[in-house]
Design a protein around this motif. Structure first.
Motif, mmCIF file in Angstrom:
data_model
loop_
_atom_site.group_PDB
_atom_site.id
_atom_site.type_symbol
_atom_site.label_atom_id
_atom_site.label_comp_id
_atom_site.label_asym_id
_atom_site.label_seq_id
_atom_site.Cartn_x
_atom_site.Cartn_y
_atom_site.Cartn_z
ATOM 1 N N LEU A 12 14.870 90.271 54.649
ATOM 2 C CA LEU A 12 15.797 90.695 55.693
ATOM 3 C C LEU A 12 16.052 89.563 56.686
ATOM 4 C CD1 LEU A 12 14.603 94.352 56.444
ATOM 5 C CD2 LEU A 12 16.431 93.578 54.922
ATOM 6 N N GLY A 13 15.018 88.754 56.951
ATOM 7 C CA GLY A 13 15.196 87.585 57.813
ATOM 8 C C GLY A 13 16.177 86.593 57.221
ATOM 9 N N ALA A 14 16.127 86.417 55.895
ATOM 10 C CA ALA A 14 17.081 85.521 55.236
ATOM 11 C C ALA A 14 18.504 86.046 55.367
ATOM 12 C CB ALA A 14 16.702 85.370 53.759
ATOM 13 N N VAL A 15 18.673 87.363 55.170
ATOM 14 C CA VAL A 15 19.993 87.973 55.349
ATOM 15 C C VAL A 15 20.488 87.747 56.774
ATOM 16 C CG1 VAL A 15 21.262 90.158 55.393
ATOM 17 C CG2 VAL A 15 19.616 89.710 53.558
ATOM 18 N N PHE A 16 19.598 87.957 57.738
ATOM 19 C CA PHE A 16 19.977 87.789 59.146
ATOM 20 C C PHE A 16 20.465 86.371 59.427
ATOM 21 C CE2 PHE A 16 18.530 86.238 63.323
ATOM 22 C CZ PHE A 16 19.381 86.976 64.138
ATOM 23 N N LEU A 17 19.738 85.376 58.967
ATOM 24 C CA LEU A 17 20.080 83.995 59.309
ATOM 25 C C LEU A 17 21.384 83.547 58.663
ATOM 26 C CD1 LEU A 17 16.558 82.326 59.278
ATOM 27 C CD2 LEU A 17 18.084 82.572 61.237
ATOM 28 N N VAL A 18 21.603 83.922 57.397
ATOM 29 C CA VAL A 18 22.844 83.477 56.754
ATOM 30 C C VAL A 18 24.049 84.178 57.377
ATOM 31 C CG1 VAL A 18 23.031 85.151 54.846
ATOM 32 C CG2 VAL A 18 23.793 82.798 54.519
ATOM 33 N N TYR A 19 23.879 85.437 57.764
ATOM 34 C CA TYR A 19 24.996 86.137 58.399
ATOM 35 C C TYR A 19 25.158 85.733 59.862
ATOM 36 C CZ TYR A 19 26.583 88.898 54.529
ATOM 37 O OH TYR A 19 27.149 89.270 53.334
ATOM 38 N N LEU A 20 24.083 85.335 60.508
ATOM 39 C CA LEU A 20 24.215 84.807 61.858
ATOM 40 C C LEU A 20 25.077 83.558 61.838
ATOM 41 C CD1 LEU A 20 23.385 85.021 64.846
ATOM 42 C CD2 LEU A 20 21.388 83.605 64.303
ATOM 43 N N GLY A 21 24.856 82.704 60.847
ATOM 44 C CA GLY A 21 25.696 81.522 60.708
ATOM 45 C C GLY A 21 27.149 81.887 60.465
ATOM 46 N N GLN A 22 27.384 82.843 59.564
ATOM 47 C CA GLN A 22 28.749 83.244 59.276
ATOM 48 C C GLN A 22 29.414 83.899 60.484
ATOM 49 O OE1 GLN A 22 29.196 86.286 56.281
ATOM 50 N NE2 GLN A 22 31.347 85.832 55.963
ATOM 51 N N MET A 23 28.687 84.800 61.154
ATOM 52 C CA MET A 23 29.273 85.528 62.283
ATOM 53 C C MET A 23 29.503 84.637 63.495
ATOM 54 S SD MET A 23 29.861 88.463 61.142
ATOM 55 C CE MET A 23 29.391 89.504 59.757
ATOM 56 N N THR A 24 28.758 83.549 63.611
ATOM 57 C CA THR A 24 29.003 82.609 64.697
ATOM 58 C C THR A 24 30.382 81.976 64.568
ATOM 59 O OG1 THR A 24 26.638 82.133 64.975
ATOM 60 C CG2 THR A 24 28.178 80.466 65.783
ATOM 61 N N LEU A 25 30.874 81.866 63.331
ATOM 62 C CA LEU A 25 32.205 81.311 63.102
ATOM 63 C C LEU A 25 33.322 82.293 63.442
ATOM 64 C CD1 LEU A 25 31.922 79.411 59.685
ATOM 65 C CD2 LEU A 25 32.212 78.406 61.950
ATOM 66 N N ASN A 26 33.061 83.587 63.301
ATOM 67 C CA ASN A 26 34.127 84.577 63.408
ATOM 68 C C ASN A 26 34.902 84.553 64.725
ATOM 69 O OD1 ASN A 26 33.736 85.457 60.839
ATOM 70 N ND2 ASN A 26 32.901 87.454 61.368
ATOM 71 N N PRO A 27 34.228 84.453 65.891
ATOM 72 C CA PRO A 27 35.007 84.471 67.142
ATOM 73 C C PRO A 27 35.926 83.269 67.315
ATOM 74 C CG PRO A 27 32.697 84.975 67.559
ATOM 75 C CD PRO A 27 32.793 84.471 66.161
ATOM 76 N N ILE A 28 35.644 82.179 66.590
ATOM 77 C CA ILE A 28 36.425 80.963 66.821
ATOM 78 C C ILE A 28 37.375 80.621 65.689
ATOM 79 C CG2 ILE A 28 34.584 79.993 68.244
ATOM 80 C CD1 ILE A 28 34.031 78.081 65.834
ATOM 81 N N ILE A 29 37.325 81.364 64.567
ATOM 82 C CA ILE A 29 38.106 80.941 63.415
ATOM 83 C C ILE A 29 39.607 81.027 63.683
ATOM 84 C CG2 ILE A 29 38.169 83.192 62.261
ATOM 85 C CD1 ILE A 29 37.590 79.754 60.585
ATOM 86 N N ALA A 30 40.044 82.078 64.408
ATOM 87 C CA ALA A 30 41.479 82.203 64.705
ATOM 88 C C ALA A 30 41.952 81.116 65.664
ATOM 89 C CB ALA A 30 41.780 83.599 65.252
ATOM 90 N N PRO A 31 41.308 80.943 66.830
ATOM 91 C CA PRO A 31 41.761 79.862 67.714
ATOM 92 C C PRO A 31 41.561 78.478 67.117
ATOM 93 C CG PRO A 31 39.751 80.878 68.578
ATOM 94 C CD PRO A 31 40.240 81.751 67.457
ATOM 95 N N LEU A 32 40.510 78.287 66.285
ATOM 96 C CA LEU A 32 40.301 76.990 65.640
ATOM 97 C C LEU A 32 41.463 76.654 64.724
ATOM 98 C CD1 LEU A 32 38.513 74.528 64.909
ATOM 99 C CD2 LEU A 32 37.480 75.939 63.120
ATOM 100 N N ALA A 33 41.940 77.661 63.983
ATOM 101 C CA ALA A 33 43.070 77.434 63.084
ATOM 102 C C ALA A 33 44.282 76.912 63.850
ATOM 103 C CB ALA A 33 43.419 78.739 62.359
ATOM 104 N N ARG A 34 44.541 77.508 64.988
ATOM 105 C CA ARG A 34 45.696 77.079 65.775
ATOM 106 C C ARG A 34 45.467 75.708 66.413
ATOM 107 N NH1 ARG A 34 47.252 83.064 68.368
ATOM 108 N NH2 ARG A 34 48.435 83.745 66.533
ATOM 109 N N GLU A 35 44.220 75.415 66.764
ATOM 110 C CA GLU A 35 43.914 74.113 67.363
ATOM 111 C C GLU A 35 44.143 72.978 66.368
ATOM 112 O OE1 GLU A 35 42.489 73.018 70.584
ATOM 113 O OE2 GLU A 35 43.629 74.841 71.006
ATOM 114 N N VAL A 36 43.843 73.204 65.084
ATOM 115 C CA VAL A 36 43.992 72.132 64.079
ATOM 116 C C VAL A 36 45.342 72.195 63.377
ATOM 117 C CG1 VAL A 36 41.506 71.957 63.716
ATOM 118 C CG2 VAL A 36 42.864 73.475 62.237
ATOM 119 N N GLY A 37 46.188 73.158 63.756
ATOM 120 C CA GLY A 37 47.545 73.215 63.221
ATOM 121 C C GLY A 37 47.712 73.994 61.939
#
Length: 404
Positions: A12-37
């Motif tokens: 369960l700790g392994a699941v948590f860490l890999v999804y923590l990495g993925q979910m850290t990207l989620n709030p920024i993926i939309a604005p990041l896309a617009r920042e890089v064009g």
């Protein structure tokens, strides 16, 4: 005889860490896309390619976790995820600096975030689910174990929303650098702590499960519908918040993180508290959770401000968090030990399949009308709820003897 204690908490700790990495990207993926064009549809395609990799590799990972062992599979997965996210962070920096642009940037986004990271993360949940199914034999314990996987993902959603949202206030690159650090921590944990199974604990030829098997296909249909509904809104949440509230890229990351935090809290509440204490069968979990999630989708349709939006997303997290353990545990109670790795992979592949088309379709619908992906998600969720109410497979799920 020495009794070896199962390492469920470590998985369960392994699941948590890999999804923590993925979910850290989620709030920024939309604005990041617009920042890089990059356009909205290009991010949709990138996420869809990652989902294709999940579809193509999940069942293979699940079976190999039974034949080769959990440790080799997870070490390989975390190593691949770490390397691809290091390269992705570097690519994003080059994109923001204008060094890499246009088609080249888009293709590299797809290769790193789509193909590489998608193939890596597709191994973790099937491996954990197959392990839990292998070491539990009764319905209540099995449901609790599968709910633990969902709870780990939900807690990661909470943590990732906080980490991604807060770090984005210091610039888009800061959370991008944090992701491979989290994945490297997971790699170290698995390498040092996870016990490798002895030869007699492994299964030489794990069974492949057909998605048309009468024991499992109704659960797959229900899961496919739930994840499709979620996929239609998940990738557009950042765009929805930015456009409804008129926010800058940095503030969008912060607000999106807050909204996803609410969904994560709902999911954790469901899978860490409601599901373990309810004692409900998989069918009941699907019905109750589906009803709550449907209410959340309906509330998300009107543009009535941030408060209602957050409440709606929280209800979706609570509802799907209640329903998902029913989806993952239900079919495993009907299968033998040799079939559990294939079933875990098939569950993951089904979830991944929904994100092949849903993000691209969701972003395309958003371009045509911002409310269209939300309405589509609500309609699909309503269909799922009716299906689990009327189909006879959900009237009873009884465990079969587990072969050893």
């Amino acid at each position: 005889m020495l009794i070896v204690k199962p390492q469920i908490s470590l998985l369960l700790g392994a699941v948590f860490l890999v999804y923590l990495g993925q979910m850290t990207l989620n709030p920024i993926i939309a604005p990041l896309a617009r920042e890089v064009g990059l356009a909205e549809w290009q991010i949709g395609v990138t996420i869809s390619v990652a989902a294709i990799m999940v579809v193509l590799t999940s069942q293979s990972w699940g079976r190999r976790s039974q034949s080769l062992g959990r440790k080799p599979v997870l070490v390989a997965a975390f190593a691949l995820a770490t390397v691809t996210m290091v390269l992705f962070a570097g690519l994003a920096a080059l994109g923001m600096a204008g060094v890499v642009t246009g088609t080249t940037l888009f293709v590299l986004f797809v290769v790193l975030r789509g193909i590489g990271f998608g193939a890596a993360i597709s191994a973790v949940v099937p491996t954990a689910q197959a392990y839990i199914a292998d070491v539990t034999t009764d319905e209540e314990t099995r449901v609790k174990g599968m709910a633990g996987v969902g709870a780990a993902q939900g807690i990661a959603m909470v943590g990732g929303s906080i980490v991604g949202g807060v770090l984005s206030a210091f610039g888009m690159l800061v959370p991008l650098v944090a992701v491979p650090v989290l994945l490297a921590a997971g790699l170290a944990l698995i390498s040092v702590r996870l016990r490798r199974e002895s030869r007699h604990e492994l299964i030489e030829k794990p069974a492949r499960i057909s998605p048309f098997d009468s024991r499992v296909w109704p659960f797959l249909v229900a899961g496919f519908g739930m994840f499709t509904a979620l996929g239609f809104i998940q990738v557009v949440t950042g765009f929805l918040i930015q456009d409804r509230l008129g926010l800058s890229a940095e503030r969008t990351g912060l607000y999106t993180g807050g909204a996803l935090l609410t969904a994560g809290v709902g999911m954790v509440l469901a899978q860490a508290v409601i599901v373990p204490r309810s004692g409900w069968s998989p069918a009941t979990l699907l019905r109750a959770g589906g009803a709550v999630a449907l209410g959340g989708f309906v509330l998300l349709i009107p543009n009535a401000g941030m408060v209602l939006l957050v409440v709606a997303i929280g209800l979706i997290g609570l509802g799907l968090g209640t329903a998902m353990p029913g989806y993952t545990a239900g079919p495993t109670l009907l299968l033998s030990r040799e079939e559990q790795g294939g079933m875990a992979g098939l569950s993951g592949a089904t979830a991944g399949l929904t994100f092949v088309l849903a993000p691209t379709a969701g972003t395309a619908l958003y371009s045509a009308g911002p409310v269209l992906p939300v309405i589509t998600g609500a309609v699909i969720m309503a269909a799922v709820w009716v299906f689990v109410l009327v189909h006879p497979r959900f009237r009873a799920v009884r465990a079969v003897p587990v072969s050893r």
